[in-house]
Design a protein around this motif. Structure first.
Motif, PDB file in Angstrom:
ATOM      1  N   PHE A 111      -4.143  19.120 -10.928  1.00  0.00           N
ATOM      2  CA  PHE A 111      -5.446  19.755 -10.738  1.00  0.00           C
ATOM      3  C   PHE A 111      -6.396  19.382 -11.882  1.00  0.00           C
ATOM      4  CE2 PHE A 111      -8.292  23.481 -11.217  1.00  0.00           C
ATOM      5  CZ  PHE A 111      -8.937  23.418 -10.001  1.00  0.00           C
ATOM      6  N   ALA A 112      -5.903  19.407 -13.122  1.00  0.00           N
ATOM      7  CA  ALA A 112      -6.747  19.089 -14.277  1.00  0.00           C
ATOM      8  C   ALA A 112      -7.219  17.636 -14.237  1.00  0.00           C
ATOM      9  CB  ALA A 112      -5.982  19.358 -15.573  1.00  0.00           C
ATOM     10  N   VAL A 113      -6.328  16.715 -13.898  1.00  0.00           N
ATOM     11  CA  VAL A 113      -6.705  15.299 -13.814  1.00  0.00           C
ATOM     12  C   VAL A 113      -7.752  15.082 -12.725  1.00  0.00           C
ATOM     13  CG1 VAL A 113      -5.845  12.992 -13.175  1.00  0.00           C
ATOM     14  CG2 VAL A 113      -4.583  14.398 -14.830  1.00  0.00           C
ATOM     15  N   VAL A 114      -7.590  15.768 -11.607  1.00  0.00           N
ATOM     16  CA  VAL A 114      -8.573  15.652 -10.519  1.00  0.00           C
ATOM     17  C   VAL A 114      -9.941  16.134 -10.993  1.00  0.00           C
ATOM     18  CG1 VAL A 114      -9.200  16.543  -8.236  1.00  0.00           C
ATOM     19  CG2 VAL A 114      -6.872  15.736  -8.654  1.00  0.00           C
ATOM     20  N   GLN A 115      -9.984  17.207 -11.778  1.00  0.00           N
ATOM     21  CA  GLN A 115     -11.269  17.701 -12.277  1.00  0.00           C
ATOM     22  C   GLN A 115     -11.908  16.695 -13.234  1.00  0.00           C
ATOM     23  OE1 GLN A 115     -12.632  20.378 -10.730  1.00  0.00           O
ATOM     24  NE2 GLN A 115     -10.735  19.974  -9.623  1.00  0.00           N
ATOM     25  N   ILE A 116     -11.101  16.055 -14.053  1.00  0.00           N
ATOM     26  CA  ILE A 116     -11.623  15.018 -14.962  1.00  0.00           C
ATOM     27  C   ILE A 116     -12.194  13.855 -14.153  1.00  0.00           C
ATOM     28  CG2 ILE A 116     -10.939  13.295 -16.682  1.00  0.00           C
ATOM     29  CD1 ILE A 116      -8.902  15.477 -17.695  1.00  0.00           C
ATOM     30  N   LEU A 117     -11.461  13.431 -13.130  1.00  0.00           N
ATOM     31  CA  LEU A 117     -11.947  12.343 -12.272  1.00  0.00           C
ATOM     32  C   LEU A 117     -13.246  12.734 -11.563  1.00  0.00           C
ATOM     33  CD1 LEU A 117      -8.574  11.130 -10.712  1.00  0.00           C
ATOM     34  CD2 LEU A 117      -9.956   9.963 -12.459  1.00  0.00           C
ATOM     35  N   ARG A 118     -13.340  13.989 -11.140  1.00  0.00           N
ATOM     36  CA  ARG A 118     -14.553  14.496 -10.479  1.00  0.00           C
ATOM     37  C   ARG A 118     -15.761  14.348 -11.402  1.00  0.00           C
ATOM     38  NH1 ARG A 118     -17.289  18.320  -7.674  1.00  0.00           N
ATOM     39  NH2 ARG A 118     -15.795  18.984  -6.162  1.00  0.00           N
TER      40      ARG A 118
END
Length: 173
Positions: free
Chosen positions: A80-87
């Motif tokens: 979830f955290a990596v996805v937010q960074i990518l976002r």
């Protein structure tokens, strides 16, 4: 440790606040770009996307509320955290051209830096991963499966083809 109500509401709230702020930013950009001569393509499918995203949140809350809470999995937290960074990376690279709607302008070059060097539509990959990652994180597996699949269909059958048609139409002018 089980996924607590506090963890759930923090993550769901974070995503909800992100979406609201994203729509405010996108709206400002859209108004400015339309004044600058950008053209909107395929506006009708936006209602499908909006309803899908709202139903996702309703389903997420409902499933979390009525199912036993799972163990908090560090891998799902990291996902979830990596996805937010990518976002944030994909959105920040678009900068003032980031919108929720499909807006194009003849002669305008496509963004080709950041994640756009590797993928034509990284923000859509992020949206898909976001639907899945939050569902997995909080144990809302049905929501992750159903809405992840529905979102993928909307993106693959409606949104991406519409965006590609819009891009081709202004490249031909």
């Amino acid at each position: 440790m089980a996924v607590t109500d506090a963890v759930f509401w923090f993550c769901a709230g974070l995503l909800g606040v992100e979406r609201i702020l994203e729509m405010i930013w996108a709206g400002r950009n859209e108004r400015r770009l339309l004044k600058a001569g950008y053209l909107e393509y395929s506006p009708r499918h936006m209602s499908v996307i909006i309803v899908l995203h709202l139903l996702y949140f309703v389903s997420l809350i409902t499933e979390f509320t009525f199912t036993p809470h799972q163990q908090l999995q560090p891998a799902f937290v990291a996902f979830f955290a990596v996805v937010q960074i990518l976002r944030f990376w994909a959105m920040s690279v678009m900068g003032e051209r980031f919108t929720a709607r499909i807006l194009v302008k003849p002669g305008e070059q496509l963004v080709s830096r950041g994640p756009y060097r590797f993928l034509r539509h990284p923000i859509y990959v992020v949206l898909e991963l976001e639907f899945i990652s939050l569902g997995l994180l909080v144990g809302a597996y049905w929501t992750a499966l159903i809405f992840g699949s529905a979102n993928a269909l909307v993106l693959l059958l409606l949104r991406i083809p519409a965006e590609e048609r819009a891009i081709r139409s202004v490249q031909q002018e």
